[in-house]
Design a protein around this motif. Sequence first.
Motif, PDB file in Angstrom:
ATOM      1  N   CYS A 101      17.504  -8.054   4.737  1.00  0.00           N
ATOM      2  CA  CYS A 101      16.083  -7.355   4.321  1.00  0.00           C
ATOM      3  C   CYS A 101      14.622  -8.548   4.185  1.00  0.00           C
ATOM      4  O   CYS A 101      13.922  -8.013   3.375  1.00  0.00           O
ATOM      5  CB  CYS A 101      16.453  -6.122   3.371  1.00  0.00           C
ATOM      6  N   ALA A 102      15.009  -9.283   4.479  1.00  0.00           N
ATOM      7  CA  ALA A 102      14.223 -10.752   4.450  1.00  0.00           C
ATOM      8  C   ALA A 102      13.729 -11.526   5.279  1.00  0.00           C
ATOM      9  O   ALA A 102      14.978 -11.530   6.147  1.00  0.00           O
ATOM     10  CB  ALA A 102      13.962 -11.440   2.894  1.00  0.00           C
ATOM     11  N   HIS A 103      12.403 -12.281   6.226  1.00  0.00           N
ATOM     12  CA  HIS A 103      12.333 -13.326   6.178  1.00  0.00           C
ATOM     13  C   HIS A 103      12.960 -14.499   6.338  1.00  0.00           C
ATOM     14  O   HIS A 103      13.176 -14.672   4.878  1.00  0.00           O
ATOM     15  CB  HIS A 103      11.060 -13.526   6.942  1.00  0.00           C
ATOM     16  N   PRO A 104      13.609 -14.970   7.227  1.00  0.00           N
ATOM     17  CA  PRO A 104      14.118 -16.824   6.666  1.00  0.00           C
ATOM     18  C   PRO A 104      12.958 -17.135   5.884  1.00  0.00           C
ATOM     19  O   PRO A 104      13.786 -18.516   5.390  1.00  0.00           O
ATOM     20  CB  PRO A 104      14.276 -17.385   7.934  1.00  0.00           C
ATOM     21  N   PHE A 146      23.844 -13.820   6.157  1.00  0.00           N
ATOM     22  CA  PHE A 146      22.597 -13.448   6.076  1.00  0.00           C
ATOM     23  C   PHE A 146      22.014 -12.817   6.592  1.00  0.00           C
ATOM     24  O   PHE A 146      22.316 -12.749   8.756  1.00  0.00           O
ATOM     25  CB  PHE A 146      21.690 -14.722   6.044  1.00  0.00           C
ATOM     26  N   ARG A 147      21.486 -11.703   7.248  1.00  0.00           N
ATOM     27  CA  ARG A 147      21.017 -10.416   7.886  1.00  0.00           C
ATOM     28  C   ARG A 147      19.585 -10.716   7.898  1.00  0.00           C
ATOM     29  O   ARG A 147      18.556  -9.934   6.295  1.00  0.00           O
ATOM     30  CB  ARG A 147      21.248  -9.165   8.194  1.00  0.00           C
ATOM     31  N   GLY A 148      18.739 -11.081   8.547  1.00  0.00           N
ATOM     32  CA  GLY A 148      16.870 -10.911   8.612  1.00  0.00           C
ATOM     33  C   GLY A 148      16.180 -10.627   8.763  1.00  0.00           C
ATOM     34  O   GLY A 148      16.169  -9.380   9.829  1.00  0.00           O
ATOM     35  N   ASN A 149      15.199 -10.288   8.214  1.00  0.00           N
ATOM     36  CA  ASN A 149      13.867  -9.032   8.777  1.00  0.00           C
ATOM     37  C   ASN A 149      13.773  -9.926   9.646  1.00  0.00           C
ATOM     38  O   ASN A 149      13.185 -10.745   9.796  1.00  0.00           O
ATOM     39  CB  ASN A 149      12.993  -8.702   8.002  1.00  0.00           C
ATOM     40  N   ALA A 150      12.305  -9.140  11.105  1.00  0.00           N
ATOM     41  CA  ALA A 150      12.086 -10.191  11.904  1.00  0.00           C
ATOM     42  C   ALA A 150      10.543  -9.966  11.874  1.00  0.00           C
ATOM     43  O   ALA A 150       9.832 -11.142  12.152  1.00  0.00           O
ATOM     44  CB  ALA A 150      11.471  -8.942  13.234  1.00  0.00           C
ATOM     45  N   SER A 151       9.398  -9.207  10.853  1.00  0.00           N
ATOM     46  CA  SER A 151       8.850  -9.220  10.416  1.00  0.00           C
ATOM     47  C   SER A 151       8.511 -10.353   8.644  1.00  0.00           C
ATOM     48  O   SER A 151       9.168 -10.844   7.994  1.00  0.00           O
ATOM     49  CB  SER A 151       8.028  -8.386   9.728  1.00  0.00           C
ATOM     50  N   ARG A 152       7.460 -11.023   8.510  1.00  0.00           N
ATOM     51  CA  ARG A 152       7.461 -11.951   7.247  1.00  0.00           C
ATOM     52  C   ARG A 152       6.516 -11.223   6.748  1.00  0.00           C
ATOM     53  O   ARG A 152       6.337 -11.470   5.972  1.00  0.00           O
ATOM     54  CB  ARG A 152       6.545 -13.041   8.271  1.00  0.00           C
ATOM     55  N   CYS A 206      15.630  -4.892   9.520  1.00  0.00           N
ATOM     56  CA  CYS A 206      14.704  -4.471   9.484  1.00  0.00           C
ATOM     57  C   CYS A 206      13.512  -5.766  10.953  1.00  0.00           C
ATOM     58  O   CYS A 206      13.782  -6.398  10.875  1.00  0.00           O
ATOM     59  CB  CYS A 206      13.866  -4.263   8.269  1.00  0.00           C
ATOM     60  N   GLY A 207      13.260  -4.394  12.149  1.00  0.00           N
ATOM     61  CA  GLY A 207      12.667  -4.642  13.691  1.00  0.00           C
ATOM     62  C   GLY A 207      13.784  -5.900  13.949  1.00  0.00           C
ATOM     63  O   GLY A 207      13.078  -6.251  15.311  1.00  0.00           O
ATOM     64  N   THR A 208      14.647  -6.147  14.225  1.00  0.00           N
ATOM     65  CA  THR A 208      15.626  -6.863  14.796  1.00  0.00           C
ATOM     66  C   THR A 208      16.401  -5.614  15.552  1.00  0.00           C
ATOM     67  O   THR A 208      16.338  -4.816  15.134  1.00  0.00           O
ATOM     68  CB  THR A 208      16.523  -7.241  14.319  1.00  0.00           C
ATOM     69  N   ASP A 209      16.496  -6.142  17.119  1.00  0.00           N
ATOM     70  CA  ASP A 209      16.868  -5.365  17.699  1.00  0.00           C
ATOM     71  C   ASP A 209      18.275  -6.932  18.592  1.00  0.00           C
ATOM     72  O   ASP A 209      18.369  -7.525  18.359  1.00  0.00           O
ATOM     73  CB  ASP A 209      16.195  -4.400  19.192  1.00  0.00           C
ATOM     74  N   ASP A 210      19.042  -6.043  19.888  1.00  0.00           N
ATOM     75  CA  ASP A 210      20.052  -7.040  19.947  1.00  0.00           C
ATOM     76  C   ASP A 210      18.997  -8.547  20.867  1.00  0.00           C
ATOM     77  O   ASP A 210      19.582  -9.285  21.091  1.00  0.00           O
ATOM     78  CB  ASP A 210      20.458  -6.164  21.331  1.00  0.00           C
TER      79      ASP A 210
END
Length: 300
Positions: A209-212, A231-237, A278-282
Amino acid sequence: MRLTDGGLETSLIFGQGLDLPDFAAFPLLDNEQGRTAIRTYWAPYLETARAHGVPFLVDTVTWRANPDWGRRLGYDAAALRDVHTESVQLAREIAGELPDATVNGVLGPRGDGYVVGHEMTAAEAAQYHRPQVAALAEAGADQVSLLTITYVAEAVGFVRAAAEVGVPCVVSFTVETDGRVPSGVTLRDAVEVVDHETDGSAAGFMVNCAHPDHVAPAFDDGAWVQRVVGFRGNASRMSHAELDAAEELDAGDPDELAQGYAALLGRLPALDVVGGCCGTDDRHVRAIAATVLEHGRTDH
């Protein structure tokens, strides 16, 4: 390296148009239409795993299925126990479509995943999370993970509960745009304190739940980074506060996100699990797989 999915709840809401009160996906288990929506969500991720020939991690839909959030949604202790059994069974069914998949029993924070709010002691957290850990383990989850955790004591309690139950566990902290855990401590301090207080009994730590770009400053030198396994990141900054206030989904750019993951590889020698939040998909996970997994093969 193992692959996992993206942002379950945001995909169900914005991709399939479903209503998830309190951001909870587990009520979908109550009927076949909801279970079909979950299977539909997982299908493209399974295809990506097959295409790359990598092990896969299948989560249960139980992030919100703890007593406080369950009560808000009308589920008592007995009903929540059934939820965990049914969720593990469905995850096992989905995992069975791949030759090498792990069922990951998911827990979330007692409170909000972005804001600390009321803090439990480690002893209180162990008592609070133990029934959910036990229910997931007894239903057959291969491991349990506490996601979007915002302060250390709750993580310590969860790890102690998992040790008592006898199931492998992973703690996944969320971090703010400055790379710190929402409680204000550094990620390094959070990992080291949890390990110290639990004799290193967690299987590892993750960040989600955080951007790289937000995570990168947190990974300084030290042996502690060997404990970061995913690591599982958010799509959004956007910051968490901005995401909470947003009325539209910020899906970012999948390829750019994947490059952010690749930039972290050299700083995380023990990285074992990659996926989205959050915000990521396939689309994002396909890009991450193409960039990160192939990079890892080249390096090794």
